[in-house]
Design a protein around this motif. Structure first.
Motif, PDB file in Angstrom:
ATOM      1  N   SER A 173       0.830  -1.205   0.000  1.00 34.06           N
ATOM      2  CA  SER A 173       0.000   0.000   0.000  1.00 34.06           C
ATOM      3  C   SER A 173       0.870   1.263   0.000  1.00 34.06           C
ATOM      4  O   SER A 173       1.916   1.293   0.647  1.00 34.06           O
ATOM      5  CB  SER A 173      -0.861  -0.006   1.262  1.00 34.06           C
ATOM      6  OG  SER A 173      -1.420   1.269   1.464  1.00 34.06           O
ATOM      7  N   LEU A 186       0.119   3.655   1.628  1.00 34.22           N
ATOM      8  CA  LEU A 186       0.023   4.144   3.016  1.00 34.22           C
ATOM      9  C   LEU A 186       0.986   3.397   3.942  1.00 34.22           C
ATOM     10  O   LEU A 186       0.981   3.615   5.151  1.00 34.22           O
ATOM     11  CB  LEU A 186      -1.417   4.028   3.536  1.00 34.22           C
ATOM     12  CG  LEU A 186      -2.390   5.057   2.960  1.00 34.22           C
ATOM     13  CD1 LEU A 186      -3.792   4.827   3.516  1.00 34.22           C
ATOM     14  CD2 LEU A 186      -1.933   6.480   3.289  1.00 34.22           C
ATOM     15  N   ARG A 194       3.921   2.834   6.136  1.00 35.37           N
ATOM     16  CA  ARG A 194       4.692   3.874   6.820  1.00 35.37           C
ATOM     17  C   ARG A 194       6.152   3.887   6.387  1.00 35.37           C
ATOM     18  O   ARG A 194       6.843   4.902   6.534  1.00 35.37           O
ATOM     19  CB  ARG A 194       4.574   3.714   8.334  1.00 35.37           C
ATOM     20  CG  ARG A 194       3.169   4.067   8.837  1.00 35.37           C
ATOM     21  CD  ARG A 194       3.036   3.803  10.305  1.00 35.37           C
ATOM     22  NE  ARG A 194       3.894   4.663  11.104  1.00 35.37           N
ATOM     23  CZ  ARG A 194       3.493   5.786  11.714  1.00 35.37           C
ATOM     24  NH1 ARG A 194       2.245   6.200  11.608  1.00 35.37           N
ATOM     25  NH2 ARG A 194       4.337   6.483  12.450  1.00 35.37           N
ATOM     26  N   ALA A 197      -1.195   2.322   7.649  1.00 38.02           N
ATOM     27  CA  ALA A 197      -2.183   3.028   8.481  1.00 38.02           C
ATOM     28  C   ALA A 197      -2.415   4.408   7.873  1.00 38.02           C
ATOM     29  O   ALA A 197      -1.557   4.916   7.153  1.00 38.02           O
ATOM     30  CB  ALA A 197      -1.646   3.178   9.910  1.00 38.02           C
ATOM     31  N   PRO A 198      -3.562   5.037   8.171  1.00 39.37           N
ATOM     32  CA  PRO A 198      -3.773   6.423   7.712  1.00 39.37           C
ATOM     33  C   PRO A 198      -2.606   7.299   8.169  1.00 39.37           C
ATOM     34  O   PRO A 198      -2.072   7.094   9.262  1.00 39.37           O
ATOM     35  CB  PRO A 198      -5.075   6.842   8.404  1.00 39.37           C
ATOM     36  CG  PRO A 198      -5.771   5.556   8.705  1.00 39.37           C
ATOM     37  CD  PRO A 198      -4.699   4.537   8.954  1.00 39.37           C
ATOM     38  N   ARG A 199      -2.219   8.269   7.353  1.00 39.86           N
ATOM     39  CA  ARG A 199      -1.020   9.047   7.654  1.00 39.86           C
ATOM     40  C   ARG A 199      -1.184   9.878   8.929  1.00 39.86           C
ATOM     41  O   ARG A 199      -2.033  10.778   8.990  1.00 39.86           O
ATOM     42  CB  ARG A 199      -0.669   9.976   6.486  1.00 39.86           C
ATOM     43  CG  ARG A 199       0.672  10.671   6.687  1.00 39.86           C
ATOM     44  CD  ARG A 199       1.021  11.615   5.554  1.00 39.86           C
ATOM     45  NE  ARG A 199       2.326  12.222   5.791  1.00 39.86           N
ATOM     46  CZ  ARG A 199       2.549  13.227   6.644  1.00 39.86           C
ATOM     47  NH1 ARG A 199       1.543  13.750   7.324  1.00 39.86           N
ATOM     48  NH2 ARG A 199       3.771  13.704   6.825  1.00 39.86           N
ATOM     49  N   ASP A 200      -0.364   9.537   9.911  1.00 41.93           N
ATOM     50  CA  ASP A 200      -0.360  10.249  11.191  1.00 41.93           C
ATOM     51  C   ASP A 200       0.978   9.895  11.851  1.00 41.93           C
ATOM     52  O   ASP A 200       1.339   8.716  11.891  1.00 41.93           O
ATOM     53  CB  ASP A 200      -1.538   9.758  12.050  1.00 41.93           C
ATOM     54  CG  ASP A 200      -1.584  10.451  13.421  1.00 41.93           C
ATOM     55  OD1 ASP A 200      -0.765  11.370  13.657  1.00 41.93           O
ATOM     56  OD2 ASP A 200      -2.417  10.044  14.242  1.00 41.93           O
ATOM     57  N   PRO A 209       0.494   3.833  14.936  1.00 41.28           N
ATOM     58  CA  PRO A 209      -0.861   3.274  14.846  1.00 41.28           C
ATOM     59  C   PRO A 209      -1.001   2.108  15.830  1.00 41.28           C
ATOM     60  O   PRO A 209      -0.002   1.481  16.194  1.00 41.28           O
ATOM     61  CB  PRO A 209      -0.943   2.753  13.411  1.00 41.28           C
ATOM     62  CG  PRO A 209       0.478   2.513  13.005  1.00 41.28           C
ATOM     63  CD  PRO A 209       1.346   3.432  13.807  1.00 41.28           C
TER      64      PRO A 209
END
Ligand code: PMP
Length: 278
Positions: free
Chosen positions: A19, A21, A23, A97-100, A104
């Motif tokens: 993905s 996404l 990291r 994981a969603p970008r943060d 996560p």
């Protein structure tokens, strides 16, 4: 023939898909390891696995496998590669994981590995030696962790290439630390020195092998800070890594090192290294 592994599956590298996404892709939030394999046998495997484990611990990425599982994955990759001399590259990211920035929760690490044939070494490297330039070390101060975020190393290596040199030697506060992808040894009056293993260098496995060989050959070694002047005035300079092994550097900053030819101590260590591979 499968030359890669992704999250439990052995497959051709073209079929590996992750993905955007991940990291590792988004943040460089990943660690890696590279293991040389000679005659189908991984070289200093337990040292590589120990360092891999430490990189995971230091970055707080969950180790998804036991040591036996890692050994099994590596062995299967070697068997499936159909090669005898190769390298096994392993990369573990914190996962998708969603970008943060914050870690996560409940995310599985992404495990990717690939095999590559051993790079054919040009004989010039041993008869003429390589050239290097000294550059400012602009990396962070946890160079002891083998993280995939290598932008500073990539930029310094490119600076060396654009100068017509093979490797960039990183200098911080006047101290010679290591190369962009290698550890550095110098020789003066038949005594060898290399930077100490602290947070400013990668604890190279090849560095450790060379340290072991020097002791067996009764060649004196000090692991202490090297100044830029000591580097430029050395009788010999060597760089070490799992892919380069131990290679002489005969020019630094456009000046000849010693006689400008690979040195005698290097030749002894190199011969011992080749024997250790069998
Ligand atoms: N220093 C750096 C910055 C490196 O990237 C590498 C190779 N990954 C090394 C040293 C040499 O390490 P090793 O001998 O374990 O390949």
């Amino acid at each position: 023939m499968a030359n890669a592994y992704l999250n439990g599956e052995f497959l051709p590298i073209e079929e590996c898909k992750i993905s955007v996404l991940d990291r590792g892709f988004i943040f460089g939030d990943a660690i890696y390891e590279l293991i040389p394999v000679y005659n189908s046998k991984p070289f200093y495997l337990s040292a590589h696995l120990k360092r891999l484990n430490r990189s995971l611990e230091q970055t707080k990425i969950t180790n998804p496998h036991s040591e036996d599982q890692w050994i099994n994955i590596i062995q299967q990759l070697i068997d499936k590669s159909g090669l005898q001399q190769l390298s096994v590259y392993i990369q573990i990211s914190r996962g998708v994981a969603p970008r943060d920035h914050a870690f996560p929760v409940n995310v599985m690490p992404t495990v990717f590995a690939m095999t590559n044939p051993w790079p054919s070494v040009s004989e010039d490297m041993y008869t003429q030696g390589l050239s290097a330039v000294t550059v400012d070390d602009m990396r962070w101060d946890r160079c002891d962790i083998k993280v995939t975020s290598l932008l500073a190393n990539v930029m310094k290596k490119q600076q060396a290439i654009e100068h017509g040199a093979h490797e960039a030697i990183l200098v911080r506060d006047g101290k010679v630390l290591e190369g962009s992808a290698t550890n550095v040894f110098i020789v003066k009056n038949e005594k060898v020195s290399t930077a100490p293993k602290d947070h400013l260098i990668l604890p190279g496995i090849t560095r450790d092998v060379v340290v072991e060989l020097l002791s067996e050959l009764n060649i004196p070694l000090t692991e202490s800070a090297i100044t830029q002047q000591e580097l430029n005035n050395a009788d010999e300079v060597w760089i070490t890594s799992s892919t380069k092994e131990c290679v002489p550097v005969t020019r630094v900053d456009d000046q000849a090192i010693g006689t400008g030819k690979p040195g005698e101590l290097w030749a002894r260590v190199f011969a011992a290294y080749q024997q250790r591979k069998n």
